[in-house]
Design a protein around this motif. Structure first.
Motif, PDB file in Angstrom:
ATOM      1  N   LEU A  43       0.812  -1.217   0.000  1.00 28.44           N
ATOM      2  CA  LEU A  43       0.000   0.000   0.000  1.00 28.44           C
ATOM      3  C   LEU A  43       0.846   1.268   0.000  1.00 28.44           C
ATOM      4  CD1 LEU A  43      -2.695  -1.105   2.591  1.00 28.44           C
ATOM      5  CD2 LEU A  43      -2.885  -1.092   0.110  1.00 28.44           C
ATOM      6  N   GLY A  44       2.166   1.132  -0.110  1.00 26.15           N
ATOM      7  CA  GLY A  44       3.046   2.291  -0.139  1.00 26.15           C
ATOM      8  C   GLY A  44       3.334   2.878   1.218  1.00 26.15           C
ATOM      9  N   ARG A  45       3.241   2.059   2.271  1.00 25.90           N
ATOM     10  CA  ARG A  45       3.453   2.544   3.630  1.00 25.90           C
ATOM     11  C   ARG A  45       4.714   1.927   4.218  1.00 25.90           C
ATOM     12  NH1 ARG A  45      -2.001   0.552   6.324  1.00 25.90           N
ATOM     13  NH2 ARG A  45      -0.962  -1.350   5.681  1.00 25.90           N
ATOM     14  N   ALA A  46       5.352   2.674   5.103  1.00 17.71           N
ATOM     15  CA  ALA A  46       6.457   2.150   5.910  1.00 17.71           C
ATOM     16  C   ALA A  46       5.945   2.026   7.335  1.00 17.71           C
ATOM     17  CB  ALA A  46       7.656   3.077   5.847  1.00 17.71           C
ATOM     18  N   TYR A  47       6.268   0.923   7.996  1.00 19.39           N
ATOM     19  CA  TYR A  47       5.791   0.661   9.355  1.00 19.39           C
ATOM     20  C   TYR A  47       6.970   0.628  10.317  1.00 19.39           C
ATOM     21  CZ  TYR A  47       4.230  -1.908  13.433  1.00 19.39           C
ATOM     22  OH  TYR A  47       3.972  -2.291  14.724  1.00 19.39           O
ATOM     23  N   ALA A  48       6.772   1.202  11.489  1.00 19.16           N
ATOM     24  CA  ALA A  48       7.804   1.142  12.528  1.00 19.16           C
ATOM     25  C   ALA A  48       7.136   1.208  13.898  1.00 19.16           C
ATOM     26  CB  ALA A  48       8.792   2.285  12.376  1.00 19.16           C
ATOM     27  N   THR A  49       7.864   0.740  14.892  1.00 17.83           N
ATOM     28  CA  THR A  49       7.408   0.791  16.270  1.00 17.83           C
ATOM     29  C   THR A  49       8.307   1.739  17.045  1.00 17.83           C
ATOM     30  OG1 THR A  49       6.728  -1.511  16.123  1.00 17.83           O
ATOM     31  CG2 THR A  49       6.908  -0.588  18.311  1.00 17.83           C
ATOM     32  N   GLY A  50       7.698   2.629  17.816  1.00 17.76           N
ATOM     33  CA  GLY A  50       8.458   3.545  18.656  1.00 17.76           C
ATOM     34  C   GLY A  50       8.115   3.322  20.110  1.00 17.76           C
ATOM     35  N   LYS A  51       9.105   3.523  20.992  1.00 23.90           N
ATOM     36  CA  LYS A  51       8.881   3.294  22.414  1.00 23.90           C
ATOM     37  C   LYS A  51       9.527   4.411  23.227  1.00 23.90           C
ATOM     38  CE  LYS A  51       8.770  -1.711  22.029  1.00 23.90           C
ATOM     39  NZ  LYS A  51       9.327  -2.982  22.491  1.00 23.90           N
ATOM     40  N   ARG A  52       8.875   4.750  24.332  1.00 21.59           N
ATOM     41  CA  ARG A  52       9.428   5.685  25.309  1.00 21.59           C
ATOM     42  C   ARG A  52       8.703   5.465  26.627  1.00 21.59           C
ATOM     43  NH1 ARG A  52      10.170   9.659  28.282  1.00 21.59           N
ATOM     44  NH2 ARG A  52      11.671  11.283  28.202  1.00 21.59           N
ATOM     45  N   LYS A  53       9.455   5.348  27.718  1.00 21.97           N
ATOM     46  CA  LYS A  53       8.906   5.030  29.032  1.00 21.97           C
ATOM     47  C   LYS A  53       8.026   3.782  28.921  1.00 21.97           C
ATOM     48  CE  LYS A  53       9.136   9.599  31.103  1.00 21.97           C
ATOM     49  NZ  LYS A  53       8.395  10.634  31.819  1.00 21.97           N
ATOM     50  N   ASP A  54       6.752   3.870  29.277  1.00 20.10           N
ATOM     51  CA  ASP A  54       5.868   2.707  29.155  1.00 20.10           C
ATOM     52  C   ASP A  54       4.984   2.779  27.920  1.00 20.10           C
ATOM     53  OD1 ASP A  54       6.694   1.247  31.295  1.00 20.10           O
ATOM     54  OD2 ASP A  54       5.300   2.142  32.712  1.00 20.10           O
ATOM     55  N   ALA A  55       5.201   3.755  27.057  1.00 19.36           N
ATOM     56  CA  ALA A  55       4.356   3.957  25.879  1.00 19.36           C
ATOM     57  C   ALA A  55       4.933   3.220  24.674  1.00 19.36           C
ATOM     58  CB  ALA A  55       4.232   5.436  25.561  1.00 19.36           C
ATOM     59  N   VAL A  56       4.047   2.627  23.885  1.00 20.50           N
ATOM     60  CA  VAL A  56       4.422   1.934  22.657  1.00 20.50           C
ATOM     61  C   VAL A  56       3.558   2.488  21.533  1.00 20.50           C
ATOM     62  CG1 VAL A  56       4.590  -0.286  21.485  1.00 20.50           C
ATOM     63  CG2 VAL A  56       5.023  -0.144  23.932  1.00 20.50           C
ATOM     64  N   ALA A  57       4.202   2.924  20.448  1.00 21.71           N
ATOM     65  CA  ALA A  57       3.478   3.501  19.316  1.00 21.71           C
ATOM     66  C   ALA A  57       3.738   2.668  18.070  1.00 21.71           C
ATOM     67  CB  ALA A  57       3.925   4.943  19.080  1.00 21.71           C
TER      68      ALA A  57
ATOM     69  N   SER B  16       3.325  12.636  27.634  1.00 21.81           N
ATOM     70  CA  SER B  16       4.706  12.951  27.268  1.00 21.81           C
ATOM     71  C   SER B  16       5.425  11.722  26.721  1.00 21.81           C
ATOM     72  CB  SER B  16       5.448  13.499  28.486  1.00 21.81           C
ATOM     73  OG  SER B  16       6.787  13.721  28.180  1.00 21.81           O
ATOM     74  N   GLY B  17       5.257  10.591  27.389  1.00 22.57           N
ATOM     75  CA  GLY B  17       5.867   9.360  26.910  1.00 22.57           C
ATOM     76  C   GLY B  17       5.284   8.916  25.582  1.00 22.57           C
ATOM     77  N   GLN B  18       3.976   9.134  25.399  1.00 23.65           N
ATOM     78  CA  GLN B  18       3.355   8.758  24.137  1.00 23.65           C
ATOM     79  C   GLN B  18       3.856   9.618  22.992  1.00 23.65           C
ATOM     80  OE1 GLN B  18      -0.876   8.820  24.829  1.00 23.65           O
ATOM     81  NE2 GLN B  18      -0.867   6.789  25.754  1.00 23.65           N
ATOM     82  N   ALA B  19       4.049  10.929  23.246  1.00 26.64           N
ATOM     83  CA  ALA B  19       4.581  11.801  22.203  1.00 26.64           C
ATOM     84  C   ALA B  19       6.000  11.394  21.830  1.00 26.64           C
ATOM     85  CB  ALA B  19       4.549  13.254  22.658  1.00 26.64           C
ATOM     86  N   GLY B  20       6.805  11.029  22.824  1.00 28.08           N
ATOM     87  CA  GLY B  20       8.158  10.562  22.541  1.00 28.08           C
ATOM     88  C   GLY B  20       8.158   9.251  21.773  1.00 28.08           C
ATOM     89  N   ALA B  21       7.210   8.371  22.084  1.00 22.36           N
ATOM     90  CA  ALA B  21       7.114   7.099  21.366  1.00 22.36           C
ATOM     91  C   ALA B  21       6.708   7.317  19.921  1.00 22.36           C
ATOM     92  CB  ALA B  21       6.117   6.178  22.071  1.00 22.36           C
ATOM     93  N   VAL B  22       5.788   8.243  19.690  1.00 19.25           N
ATOM     94  CA  VAL B  22       5.366   8.531  18.313  1.00 19.25           C
ATOM     95  C   VAL B  22       6.526   9.158  17.529  1.00 19.25           C
ATOM     96  CG1 VAL B  22       3.799   9.920  16.908  1.00 19.25           C
ATOM     97  CG2 VAL B  22       2.933   8.703  18.883  1.00 19.25           C
ATOM     98  N   ARG B  23       7.282  10.048  18.165  1.00 18.42           N
ATOM     99  CA  ARG B  23       8.440  10.647  17.486  1.00 18.42           C
ATOM    100  C   ARG B  23       9.456   9.577  17.120  1.00 18.42           C
ATOM    101  NH1 ARG B  23      12.543  14.657  20.492  1.00 18.42           N
ATOM    102  NH2 ARG B  23      13.150  12.674  21.438  1.00 18.42           N
ATOM    103  N   HIS B  24       9.717   8.644  18.043  1.00 18.71           N
ATOM    104  CA  HIS B  24      10.650   7.554  17.770  1.00 18.71           C
ATOM    105  C   HIS B  24      10.147   6.690  16.609  1.00 18.71           C
ATOM    106  CE1 HIS B  24      12.689   3.627  19.133  1.00 18.71           C
ATOM    107  NE2 HIS B  24      13.606   4.392  18.583  1.00 18.71           N
ATOM    108  N   GLY B  25       8.837   6.398  16.593  1.00 20.26           N
ATOM    109  CA  GLY B  25       8.274   5.595  15.515  1.00 20.26           C
ATOM    110  C   GLY B  25       8.308   6.314  14.176  1.00 20.26           C
ATOM    111  N   ILE B  26       8.014   7.617  14.172  1.00 16.00           N
ATOM    112  CA  ILE B  26       8.066   8.390  12.919  1.00 16.00           C
ATOM    113  C   ILE B  26       9.488   8.409  12.378  1.00 16.00           C
ATOM    114  CG2 ILE B  26       7.881  10.727  11.976  1.00 16.00           C
ATOM    115  CD1 ILE B  26       5.456  11.157  13.764  1.00 16.00           C
ATOM    116  N   SER B  27      10.467   8.591  13.257  1.00 15.95           N
ATOM    117  CA  SER B  27      11.862   8.631  12.821  1.00 15.95           C
ATOM    118  C   SER B  27      12.284   7.300  12.218  1.00 15.95           C
ATOM    119  CB  SER B  27      12.768   8.976  14.002  1.00 15.95           C
ATOM    120  OG  SER B  27      12.400  10.197  14.572  1.00 15.95           O
ATOM    121  N   ARG B  28      11.904   6.209  12.862  1.00 17.00           N
ATOM    122  CA  ARG B  28      12.262   4.896  12.320  1.00 17.00           C
ATOM    123  C   ARG B  28      11.552   4.629  10.999  1.00 17.00           C
ATOM    124  NH1 ARG B  28      11.850   0.131  16.326  1.00 17.00           N
ATOM    125  NH2 ARG B  28      12.909  -0.846  14.579  1.00 17.00           N
ATOM    126  N   ALA B  29      10.274   5.024  10.905  1.00 20.44           N
ATOM    127  CA  ALA B  29       9.541   4.812   9.657  1.00 20.44           C
ATOM    128  C   ALA B  29      10.127   5.651   8.525  1.00 20.44           C
ATOM    129  CB  ALA B  29       8.061   5.140   9.859  1.00 20.44           C
TER     130      ALA B  29
END
Length: 161
Positions: A34-48, A104-117
């Motif tokens: 579908l033209g998408r890149a998938y990644a998982t991001g984590k920070r503290k106890d949050a997983v995105a 805050s942890g969720q925002a950091g997890a999403v940033r980590h996931g966006i960077s990896r993707a």
């Protein structure tokens, strides 16, 4: 099985660090049908879980717009950081689901996931994102409470009488 004989020219090319077949040495982009890149991001106890594809720059978190999910401007700035560092602002749509931890942890997890993707979509962006530390998982977590203590390190109030 007989190994092919190598000439001195082949060995000279191996020593320079340049690939023999002419490729740049970057990994292949990891993009699904579908033209998408998938990644998982984590920070503290949050997983995105983050899906990234070409688009108009819309960010959706748990089915809601990012501006309503992360109401604080600092959290919205955290989400935009990977795009500003890589000069890709407004080029990708992001759909993500995040659970666990606080905002805050969720925002950091999403940033980590966006960077990896982003690095999966365009492997050439790994250098700029890694140099600012967006690909490193922040492994700091809350320290556990110890017995005989009020919190992790805080003692009970001392009473002389």
């Amino acid at each position: 099985m007989v190994e092919p004989t190598r000439t001195l020219e082949d060995l000279k090319q191996l020593g320079t660090g340049t690939p023999v077949d002419g490729t740049e040495g970057l990994p292949e982009p990891r993009i699904d049908a579908l033209g998408r890149a998938y990644a998982t991001g984590k920070r503290k106890d949050a997983v995105a879980r983050v899906w990234l594809k070409r688009g108009s720059g819309r960010i959706t978190v748990n089915g809601r717009d990012a501006a309503t999910f992360f109401a604080r401007p600092t959290l919205q700035m955290i989400l935009a950081q990977p795009f500003t560092v890589s000069n890709r602002t407004g080029e990708f749509d992001v759909v993500c689901t995040v659970k666990g931890g606080g905002l805050s942890g969720q925002a950091g997890a999403v940033r980590h996931g966006i960077s990896r993707a982003l690095t999966f979509y365009e492997p050439g962006l790994r250098g700029p994102l890694k140099s600012v530390g967006f690909l490193t998982r922040d492994s700091r977590t809350v320290e556990r409470k110890k017995y005989g203590k009020r919190k992790a390190r805080r003692s009970f109030q001392f009473s002389k009488r």
